[in-house]
Design an enzyme around this catalytic site. Structure first.
Site, PDB file in Angstrom:
ATOM      1  N   CYS A 139      93.807  13.766  42.935  1.00  0.00           N
ATOM      2  CA  CYS A 139      92.826  14.812  43.225  1.00  0.00           C
ATOM      3  C   CYS A 139      91.653  14.628  42.271  1.00  0.00           C
ATOM      4  O   CYS A 139      91.750  14.966  41.089  1.00  0.00           O
ATOM      5  CB  CYS A 139      93.460  16.193  43.049  1.00  0.00           C
ATOM      6  SG  CYS A 139      92.288  17.555  43.137  1.00  0.00           S
TER       7      CYS A 139
ATOM      8  N   CYS B 106      90.386  17.866  40.753  1.00  0.00           N
ATOM      9  CA  CYS B 106      91.301  18.361  39.713  1.00  0.00           C
ATOM     10  C   CYS B 106      91.017  17.691  38.377  1.00  0.00           C
ATOM     11  O   CYS B 106      90.918  18.350  37.339  1.00  0.00           O
ATOM     12  CB  CYS B 106      92.752  18.087  40.086  1.00  0.00           C
ATOM     13  SG  CYS B 106      93.312  18.866  41.596  1.00  0.00           S
TER      14      CYS B 106
END
Length: 110
Positions: A29, A32
């Site tokens: 991600c 993230c």
């Protein structure tokens, strides 16, 4: 930063600490990984009394399920055991600062 691996440990931390921020991230991600250092820095610099926790969803799927985290990144902020803020995916650092500042000052009498 601390990573908890059990639902019980996280629930216990939320119940015993005055303020807790839990950052959930998923593997691969990009958002993230790009956002995490900024969010961590915000808490360590602006809100040092908040306990910051980092949870990898792939390593602790039961925690994500228990806290209804279905997307990453997700940030949960608890004050006095109650969920105060839930931000999912895109979150601005200034927006987080603005939302957390007032309750932080009230809870910690700053």
């Amino acid at each position: 930063m601390k990573q908890l691996m059990t639902t019980t440990a996280l629930e216990e931390t939320i119940a015993t600490e005055i303020a807790v921020a839990v950052y959930f991230a998923a593997p691969n991600c990009g958002v993230c990984e790009a956002l995490r250092p900024k969010v961590e820095a915000l808490f360590s610099e602006e809100f040092p009394a908040v306990k910051f926790l980092y949870i990898k969803i792939e390593e602790s799927p039961e925690i994500a399920a228990k806290f209804s985290v279905f997307s990453a990144p997700t940030l949960l902020v608890f004050f006095e055991g109650k969920e105060f803020l839930r931000k999912v995916r895109l979150m601005g650092i200034q927006e987080l600062r603005d939302k957390i500042e007032r309750p932080y000052k009230m809870v910690f009498n700053i």
